[in-house]
Design an enzyme around this catalytic site. Sequence first.
Site, PDB file in Angstrom:
ATOM      1  N   CYS A  68     -22.763 -24.748 -58.789  1.00  7.53           N
ATOM      2  CA  CYS A  68     -23.125 -25.748 -59.781  1.00  7.53           C
ATOM      3  C   CYS A  68     -24.185 -26.688 -59.240  1.00  7.53           C
ATOM      4  CB  CYS A  68     -21.879 -26.534 -60.148  1.00  7.53           C
ATOM      5  SG  CYS A  68     -22.262 -27.875 -61.264  1.00  7.53           S
ATOM      6  N   CYS A  80     -21.661 -34.989 -59.737  1.00 15.46           N
ATOM      7  CA  CYS A  80     -20.483 -35.054 -60.591  1.00 15.46           C
ATOM      8  C   CYS A  80     -19.242 -35.461 -59.810  1.00 15.46           C
ATOM      9  CB  CYS A  80     -20.279 -33.693 -61.251  1.00 15.46           C
ATOM     10  SG  CYS A  80     -18.677 -33.461 -62.002  1.00 15.46           S
ATOM     11  N   CYS A 123     -20.940 -26.223 -67.704  1.00 17.93           N
ATOM     12  CA  CYS A 123     -20.111 -26.520 -66.538  1.00 17.93           C
ATOM     13  C   CYS A 123     -19.294 -25.281 -66.221  1.00 17.93           C
ATOM     14  CB  CYS A 123     -19.209 -27.706 -66.887  1.00 17.93           C
ATOM     15  SG  CYS A 123     -17.786 -27.892 -65.801  1.00 17.93           S
ATOM     16  N   GLN A 179      -1.646 -29.106 -71.673  1.00 12.85           N
ATOM     17  CA  GLN A 179      -2.201 -28.589 -70.416  1.00 12.85           C
ATOM     18  C   GLN A 179      -3.600 -28.024 -70.645  1.00 12.85           C
ATOM     19  OE1 GLN A 179      -1.046 -28.877 -67.456  1.00 12.85           O
ATOM     20  NE2 GLN A 179       1.182 -29.090 -67.543  1.00 12.85           N
ATOM     21  N   CYS A 215       2.089 -32.442 -61.026  1.00 16.36           N
ATOM     22  CA  CYS A 215       0.666 -32.215 -60.758  1.00 16.36           C
ATOM     23  C   CYS A 215       0.213 -33.032 -59.553  1.00 16.36           C
ATOM     24  CB  CYS A 215      -0.173 -32.548 -61.992  1.00 16.36           C
ATOM     25  SG  CYS A 215       0.057 -34.228 -62.562  1.00 16.36           S
ATOM     26  N   GLU A 221       9.638 -38.549 -74.771  1.00 18.37           N
ATOM     27  CA  GLU A 221       8.205 -38.697 -74.504  1.00 18.37           C
ATOM     28  C   GLU A 221       7.744 -40.064 -74.999  1.00 18.37           C
ATOM     29  OE1 GLU A 221       5.301 -36.983 -73.364  1.00 18.37           O
ATOM     30  OE2 GLU A 221       4.291 -38.731 -74.204  1.00 18.37           O
ATOM     31  N   TYR A 257       9.575 -36.306 -70.235  1.00 23.78           N
ATOM     32  CA  TYR A 257       8.111 -36.325 -70.241  1.00 23.78           C
ATOM     33  C   TYR A 257       7.631 -35.056 -70.957  1.00 23.78           C
ATOM     34  CZ  TYR A 257       9.259 -39.398 -66.266  1.00 23.78           C
ATOM     35  OH  TYR A 257       9.809 -40.340 -65.440  1.00 23.78           O
ATOM     36  N   ASP A 313       8.617 -33.424 -66.022  1.00 25.98           N
ATOM     37  CA  ASP A 313       7.190 -33.118 -65.841  1.00 25.98           C
ATOM     38  C   ASP A 313       6.401 -34.411 -65.988  1.00 25.98           C
ATOM     39  OD1 ASP A 313       4.694 -31.972 -65.784  1.00 25.98           O
ATOM     40  OD2 ASP A 313       4.895 -30.861 -67.652  1.00 25.98           O
TER      41      ASP A 313
HETATM   42  N1  SAH Z   1       5.712 -31.429 -70.360  1.00 24.56           N
HETATM   43  C1  SAH Z   1       4.508 -31.623 -71.130  1.00 24.56           C
HETATM   44  C2  SAH Z   1       3.737 -32.895 -70.790  1.00 24.56           C
HETATM   45  C3  SAH Z   1       3.543 -33.215 -69.334  1.00 24.56           C
HETATM   46  S1  SAH Z   1       2.341 -34.463 -69.002  1.00 24.56           S
HETATM   47  C4  SAH Z   1       3.609 -30.421 -71.008  1.00 24.56           C
HETATM   48  O1  SAH Z   1       3.775 -29.602 -70.110  1.00 24.56           O
HETATM   49  O2  SAH Z   1       2.703 -30.295 -71.840  1.00 24.56           O
HETATM   50  C5  SAH Z   1       3.274 -35.895 -68.820  1.00 24.56           C
HETATM   51  C6  SAH Z   1       3.717 -36.512 -70.132  1.00 24.56           C
HETATM   52  O3  SAH Z   1       4.496 -37.671 -69.818  1.00 24.56           O
HETATM   53  C7  SAH Z   1       2.600 -36.982 -71.058  1.00 24.56           C
HETATM   54  O4  SAH Z   1       2.793 -36.424 -72.332  1.00 24.56           O
HETATM   55  C8  SAH Z   1       2.765 -38.507 -71.103  1.00 24.56           C
HETATM   56  O5  SAH Z   1       2.452 -39.060 -72.368  1.00 24.56           O
HETATM   57  C9  SAH Z   1       4.240 -38.665 -70.803  1.00 24.56           C
HETATM   58  N2  SAH Z   1       4.680 -39.944 -70.209  1.00 24.56           N
HETATM   59  C10 SAH Z   1       4.010 -40.744 -69.346  1.00 24.56           C
HETATM   60  N3  SAH Z   1       4.773 -41.764 -68.964  1.00 24.56           N
HETATM   61  C11 SAH Z   1       5.967 -41.618 -69.587  1.00 24.56           C
HETATM   62  C12 SAH Z   1       7.190 -42.366 -69.597  1.00 24.56           C
HETATM   63  N4  SAH Z   1       7.314 -43.480 -68.873  1.00 24.56           N
HETATM   64  N5  SAH Z   1       8.204 -41.913 -70.343  1.00 24.56           N
HETATM   65  C13 SAH Z   1       8.087 -40.781 -71.084  1.00 24.56           C
HETATM   66  N6  SAH Z   1       6.963 -40.045 -71.110  1.00 24.56           N
HETATM   67  C14 SAH Z   1       5.917 -40.458 -70.390  1.00 24.56           C
END
Ligand code: SAH
Length: 394
Positions: A13, A19, A96, A220, A345, A270, A249, A318
Amino acid sequence: MKEDRKKSQKDGCPLAKKCGGCEYQGVSYEKQLEKKQQEVKKWMGSYCKVLPIVGMEQPYHYRNKVHAVFDRLKNGTVVSGIYQEGTHNVVNVDSCLIEDELSDEIICDIRGMLKSFKIKTYDEDTGYGLLRHVLIRRGFTTGQVMVVLVLSSPILPSKNNFVKALRKLHPEISTVVLNVNDKKTSMVLGERNITLYGKGYIEDELCGLTFRISPSSFYQVNPVQTEKLYEAAVHYAHLTGKERVFDAYCGIGTIGMVAAKNAREVIGVELNKDAVRDAITNAKRNNMKNIRFYNDDAGEFMVEMAAKKEKVDVLFMDPPRSGSNEAFLSSAVKLSPERIVYVSCNPETLARDVKYLTKHGYEAKECRPYDMFPFTGHVESAVLLQRRGATPAH
Ligand code: SAH
């Protein structure tokens, strides 16, 4: 290593240096995987075995979400792309290596249309101008494309003609949304969305299920790897159809819904209300009756569940990069699930949270890294934790 990097600047790139988004631009893909494996091992190796990282066959153009910031140079030229690392100067990007190619084309075409539609780009310093960002999301499986125009005002002059002209260039666009961001902020999206064309969201398919995705919902960015990750996560849960499952989450409900096929009951929580709305619609859309979603802070929700002395059999968690918190983790332990599947992550916050869990009755059994973000320094992992004294499922 130095050789590697030089080579990439020649062959890879041309914007890599400015970047800064791709830490591993110019490093061979094999080497990238090796480094990520080492990184996860460094954080997680003392808790459990770390299985070999799952890489991609085609590590290019994997991102289904593409974002460009718009600006005007002193000589009047309109540019769209990314902020040069550590500055507010916009580096123009036409294509990109990791972004979806069609999305990049659409962004270039929008840039080309601005003059004839007399749309001014927004100036961060003075607050004048209209167009701030363009965000494109594409359902790789369904082919649906969402264009989000982030403007400083809800009024886009000649909006119908603009959308018509854009759709003429790209008939594959399924929806166009105007997002209003009138604040001095580094956040891309504002709170208000106005649908200019189509449904205001797109759908995509993952693990045989259909998901609706709104402009600000988390989804994702690498669906090819996500399928592998979710399948592994659900496999770790070892579901038989009898379990009560908690998906913390949960975003738009992806992991919980994949799990719901083999569980008695799933509860998802969430914080983002648009994502929860998507999750509820997604459950209906896929005809799932054994899943419920709540819009709440995961930690607070957990504390309440623990206070009510509720029990769950399997907990999926997550969290964002910052990881979870003690309110959540201490209550999670009280709900005493047999298995906790932690999808992360960020290996550093993952290790911190796993440390807490292993001190409070859990044993980390296995960790598997997934390369969700080739060429960047980020790495995703799935970890299985088992309650001490519970009958191992594996
Ligand atoms: N499991 C889902 C999202 C993971 S990303 C997937 O795989 O698609 C993390 C997520 O946590 C996001 O959607 C974000 O909005 C949420 N989040 C962040 N802080 C949070 C909290 N304090 N309580 C609940 N959810 C939360």
